[in-house]
Design a protein around this motif. Structure first.
Motif, short mmCIF file in Angstrom:
data_model
loop_
_atom_site.label_atom_id
_atom_site.label_comp_id
_atom_site.label_asym_id
_atom_site.label_seq_id
_atom_site.Cartn_x
_atom_site.Cartn_y
_atom_site.Cartn_z
N THR A 148 0.83 -1.21 0.00
CA THR A 148 0.00 0.00 0.00
C THR A 148 0.87 1.26 0.00
O THR A 148 0.60 2.22 -0.74
N ARG A 149 1.92 1.27 0.82
CA ARG A 149 2.82 2.41 0.89
C ARG A 149 3.54 2.61 -0.44
O ARG A 149 3.72 3.73 -0.91
N ALA A 152 17.23 7.83 10.33
CA ALA A 152 17.60 6.64 9.56
C ALA A 152 18.57 5.76 10.34
O ALA A 152 18.46 4.53 10.34
N LEU A 153 19.53 6.39 11.04
CA LEU A 153 20.49 5.64 11.85
C LEU A 153 19.79 4.92 13.00
O LEU A 153 20.05 3.73 13.27
N ARG A 154 18.89 5.61 13.65
CA ARG A 154 18.18 5.04 14.79
C ARG A 154 17.27 3.87 14.38
O ARG A 154 17.12 2.89 15.11
N ASN A 155 16.66 3.98 13.20
CA ASN A 155 15.73 2.94 12.73
C ASN A 155 16.40 1.93 11.79
O ASN A 155 15.71 1.12 11.18
N ILE A 177 8.67 7.29 9.23
CA ILE A 177 7.64 6.97 10.20
C ILE A 177 7.53 5.46 10.33
O ILE A 177 7.54 4.74 9.31
N GLN A 178 7.46 4.98 11.54
CA GLN A 178 7.34 3.54 11.81
C GLN A 178 8.42 2.74 11.07
O GLN A 178 8.14 1.78 10.35
N ASN A 179 9.67 3.19 11.20
CA ASN A 179 10.83 2.50 10.61
C ASN A 179 10.81 2.44 9.08
O ASN A 179 11.46 1.57 8.48
#
Length: 248
Positions: A4-5, A38-41, A141-143
């Motif tokens: 969907t995304r 981006a680094l965090r996820n 959003i949401q990884n």
């Protein structure tokens, strides 16, 4: 959810390609907040973004963004390392660096001629980007990386452009002429209505009619008085004759 995304991204990319002439390689300007997210996820921007946008991608940043990351110290050291791998796009702040958000905003002035995408987690910057037509906005959003839907400003710009293309130039001139004629017609109508109101009954004529009526009423009153005096005289004469007869 991923399909969907991806479908929404394809639809939004089609909008920018058709209406704002975006083409490969897509130039994406990233700030420190996006790199940190981006680094965090654990998102591999260089590997994942081309597949998401559906074409070759150039990741870019500016010297102002790098200066800002350096000034923030160890907390954003990892984000600085990521940003240093991107291509540097020249900004107008060589001598006096500004904040990363202010620098990215300056890069999309005058209609976003270089067709930049803006990738940021800064909500204030995102809101300012949405006020400009033809600037795609990326965030995490949401990884997952997400391409935002076209802003109301972009939609309004495209709608106006399509309307202007549908109406030929000679028809536009005709519409202007018709509007001017309509305005003149309204003015003439107002003048006519004013003349009509001015031509109503003359107050002086009404006064004359009242005088005539009063003059016509005066003789009738005098006649009534004469009749009354005559009747009184007749009665008096009759009384006198009756008295004479009784004396005789």
């Amino acid at each position: 959810m991923g399909l969907t995304r991806q479908k929404h991204a394809k639809k939004n990319m089609g909008f920018y390609k058709r209406n704002f002439q975006f083409h490969e390689p897509f130039q994406v300007l990233l700030d420190g907040t996006f790199c940190q997210a981006a680094l965090r996820n654990k998102i591999q921007i260089r590997e994942q973004l081309p597949g998401y946008l559906g074409g070759a991608t150039q990741l870019c940043t500016t010297r102002c963004v790098l200066k800002e990351l350096e000034s923030l110290g160890k907390a954003l050291y990892g984000a600085k390392l990521i940003a240093q791998r991107f291509q540097i796009r020249n900004c107008s702040h060589h001598k006096d660096p500004v904040s990363g958000s202010a620098c990215l905003l300056s890069m999309i002035e005058e209609g976003n001629l270089h067709h930049f995408f803006i990738a940021t987690q800064d909500q204030d910057l995102a809101n300012k980007v949405k006020k400009k037509a033809g600037v795609p906005l990326l965030f995490i959003i949401q990884n997952t990386m997400v391409l935002d839907k076209p802003s109301p400003k972009s939609l309004a710009f495209v709608q106006k452009l399509q309307t202007d293309q549908l109406i030929p130039e000679h028809q536009k001139q005709s519409i202007v002429q018709l509007k001017e004629k309509e305005g003149l017609a309204k003015q003439e109508g107002e003048k006519r209505r004013k003349r009509k109101r001015a031509g109503g009954p003359n107050p002086l004529s009404c006064l004359k009619k009242k005088k005539k009526t009063q003059e016509g009423q005066e003789p009738s009153a005098e006649k009534k008085k004469r009749r009354k005096r005559k009747r009184n005289r007749v009665k008096a004469e009759a009384m006198q004759s009756v008295q004479k007869n009784e004396e005789e």
